[in-house]
Design an enzyme around this catalytic site. Structure first.
Site, mmCIF file in Angstrom:
data_model
loop_
_atom_site.group_PDB
_atom_site.id
_atom_site.type_symbol
_atom_site.label_atom_id
_atom_site.label_comp_id
_atom_site.label_asym_id
_atom_site.label_seq_id
_atom_site.Cartn_x
_atom_site.Cartn_y
_atom_site.Cartn_z
ATOM 1 N N LYS A 23 25.044 -5.784 51.936
ATOM 2 C CA LYS A 23 25.300 -4.641 52.813
ATOM 3 C C LYS A 23 24.032 -4.339 53.595
ATOM 4 O O LYS A 23 23.068 -3.774 53.073
ATOM 5 C CB LYS A 23 25.714 -3.393 52.028
ATOM 6 C CG LYS A 23 26.324 -2.315 52.937
ATOM 7 C CD LYS A 23 26.307 -0.941 52.315
ATOM 8 C CE LYS A 23 25.030 -0.183 52.633
ATOM 9 N NZ LYS A 23 24.826 0.082 54.090
ATOM 10 N N GLU A 58 13.260 -1.239 45.269
ATOM 11 C CA GLU A 58 12.017 -0.902 45.953
ATOM 12 C C GLU A 58 12.291 0.347 46.779
ATOM 13 O O GLU A 58 13.186 0.342 47.624
ATOM 14 C CB GLU A 58 11.551 -2.060 46.842
ATOM 15 C CG GLU A 58 11.152 -3.309 46.070
ATOM 16 C CD GLU A 58 9.971 -3.095 45.141
ATOM 17 O OE1 GLU A 58 9.136 -2.203 45.439
ATOM 18 O OE2 GLU A 58 9.873 -3.793 44.129
ATOM 19 N N CYS A 93 7.153 0.613 54.204
ATOM 20 C CA CYS A 93 6.839 1.200 52.902
ATOM 21 C C CYS A 93 5.389 1.007 52.522
ATOM 22 O O CYS A 93 4.886 1.686 51.623
ATOM 23 C CB CYS A 93 7.758 0.621 51.827
ATOM 24 S SG CYS A 93 7.633 -1.163 51.637
ATOM 25 N N GLU A 144 7.103 10.930 51.421
ATOM 26 C CA GLU A 144 7.107 9.795 52.343
ATOM 27 C C GLU A 144 7.679 10.251 53.682
ATOM 28 O O GLU A 144 8.756 10.829 53.748
ATOM 29 C CB GLU A 144 7.947 8.641 51.783
ATOM 30 C CG GLU A 144 7.913 7.419 52.683
ATOM 31 C CD GLU A 144 8.665 6.241 52.101
ATOM 32 O OE1 GLU A 144 8.117 5.124 52.093
ATOM 33 O OE2 GLU A 144 9.805 6.443 51.648
#
Length: 484
Positions: free
Chosen positions: A174, A249, A283, A382
């Site tokens: 996906k 992750e 990231c 983040e």
């Protein structure tokens, strides 16, 4: 420009779905790349059924066959790096040189794992009981569900799909809805190989529907996910019911320490690269710059000058260094963090707003805040933005403690000419990937990648370490009896 209307790859055939979504160029919102089909739950069920049978045939085909297929995939991806890289740039906003580089690197993942196909060697062990032999071997997990993000729409799925296929599994993938065209290009390359029908299916759609159903499907034996912490926690909770193996992750808040003995110009260059490369949408971006007081002011001045000199523009323009943010929603969230930083007392050094370019897009200036502390929201959460915050410290000990004071632990870096500090940092920094006199971003494909805390969960990705997730260990005891 050329329209790229894409379908879903379901059990070896390209199919429409329940509807379509528009694929909008973030560099130029008037440019609609095309429309992408959204999969249905019935199509997911069909894909899983086909993958289950295809996986059995793929494992039986043997290591040479798997090697040859992966080598062909990787070679074609590298050969088509400019074409696919341009698609990435057009739909994600990454400068063209970065899009081409990402595609080439994705091809390298496949050629690397092609070689790993031939290295699947087990172990022999002596039993504590006489007359018994023991062998330990690895076998595929089965059908692997892969959920990949928009920020590296070709590289991230490739470093998941390649080891999954190398070790004998089938894949249900996906991709992100923001980057369907580049995903379709990867699926098309894989699907045209001489592989069992349905070995790879690609189904786009909302994560709450297609992604959730994939995770909960009893025939999907493992799920590899890259995305947010919130979604990752939901996946882990859903996977428990079927004892589905998970590899995730997730978020980060990567620190880069700049010590008083650092090469200042090198520190500025690496900090600028780590903070603003890929528009900060990765990231491994350095969003916390922890700077020694002795060189703080000089560093901030030089970093502001370097950031101000970066060319923000259309991703396909040759001189662009910083492309747009991926969407209007992402840009709005970034600007909200600018307001938050100001409200918390941060000093805006440069940037902080939209940028007008030759086309209407989601452009934002590289942004630096000074005078921040580690307890501010902008240093805890983040942002996935071209924003970095400077934290002033008085010693190496304070710098290390500040770097480690986070729920995340993906990457961390230090700029220093002291071997003693570098050695201590390597032993005591709480992150899965450390950089000494290098940007926090930029990793090799043949070694493990991953983090600690809320950044990662499950076995490492990439390199030989990927075998831990994509295989199951089988130990066999054999009593051959007497030859007489």
């Amino acid at each position: 420009m050329t329209q790229i209307n894409t379908q879903n790859l379901v059990a070896g055939t390209w199919q429409d779905g329940s509807g379509t979504i528009a694929n909008v160029n973030p560099s130029d919102v008037s440019d609609i790349l095309g429309h992408h089909a959204q999969a249905t739950s019935a199509q997911l069920d069909d894909a899983v059924a086909a993958a289950t049978e295809a996986q059995r045939l793929w494992w039986a085909a043997g290591i040479q066959k798997r090697h040859d297929v992966l080598m062909a995939i990787g070679t074609e991806m590298m050969a088509r790096a400019e074409e696919i890289g341009a698609i990435i740039s057009r739909e994600e906003g990454k400068p063209l040189v970065e899009g081409k580089g990402e595609t080439y690197r994705a091809g390298q993942f496949f050629t690397y794992y092609a070689a790993e196909c031939l290295r699947q060697i087990g172990d022999l062990a002596e039993s504590v009981r006489p007359g018994i032999e023991i062998d330990v071997r690895r076998e595929p997990v089965g059908v692997i569900g892969i959920i990949s993000p928009w920020n590296f729409p070709v590289a991230t799925p490739s470093w998941k799909i390649a080891p999954a296929l190398a070790f004998g599994n089938a894949v249900i993938w996906k991709p992100a809805n923001l980057t369907p065209a580049s995903a379709a290009a990867v699926a098309e390359i894989v699907n045209r190989q001489d592989i069992p029908k349905g070995l790879l299916s690609m189904l786009a759609g909302p994560g709450s529907e297609i992604g959730q159903r994939m995770v909960e499907h009893p025939s999907v034996k493992a799920v590899s996910f890259t995305g947010s912490v919130q979604v990752g926690r939901g996946i882990a909770a859903a996977a428990v019911s079927n004892m589905t193996k998970v590899q995730m992750e997730m978020g980060s808040k990567n620190p880069m320490i700049i010590m008083d003995d650092a090469d200042l110009d090198l520190a500025v260059a690496h900090s600028c690269n780590a903070a603003f490369g890929a528009t900060g949408q990765k990231c491994t971006a350095a969003s916390r710059l922890i700077v020694h007081a002795a060189i703080h002011d000089a560093f901030v001045d030089k970093l502001a000058a370097a950031a101000g000199a970066l060319k923000v523009g259309h991703a396909l323009d040759a001189d662009t260094q910083i492309g747009p943010t991926v969407s209007e929603g992402q840009l709005k969230g970034n600007l909200d963090y600018v307001d938050i930083a100001k409200s918390e007392g941060g000093e805006l050094i440069c940037g902080g707003g939209r940028v007008d370019c030759r086309t209407e897009g989601h452009y934002m200036a590289p942004t630096i805040f000074a005078g921040t502390t580690n307890d501010m929201r902008v240093n805890r959460e983040e942002m996935f933005a071209p924003i970095t915050c400077v934290i002033k410290v008085g010693s190496y000990e304070e710098a290390l403690a500040t770097a480690n004071d986070t729920e995340f632990g993906l990457t961390a870096g230090i700029m220093t000419q002291s071997l003693a500090r570098a050695t201590h940092f390597r032993a005591n920094a709480s992150a899965g990937t450390l950089m000494v006199n290098l940007p926090t971003a930029g990793t090799d494909y043949h070694v493990p990648f991953g983090g600690r805390g809320s950044s990662s969960f499950g076995p490492r990705e990439q390199g030989q370490y990927a075998i831990e997730f994509y295989t199951s260990v089988k130990t066999t005891y054999l009593a051959g009896g007497s030859p007489a």
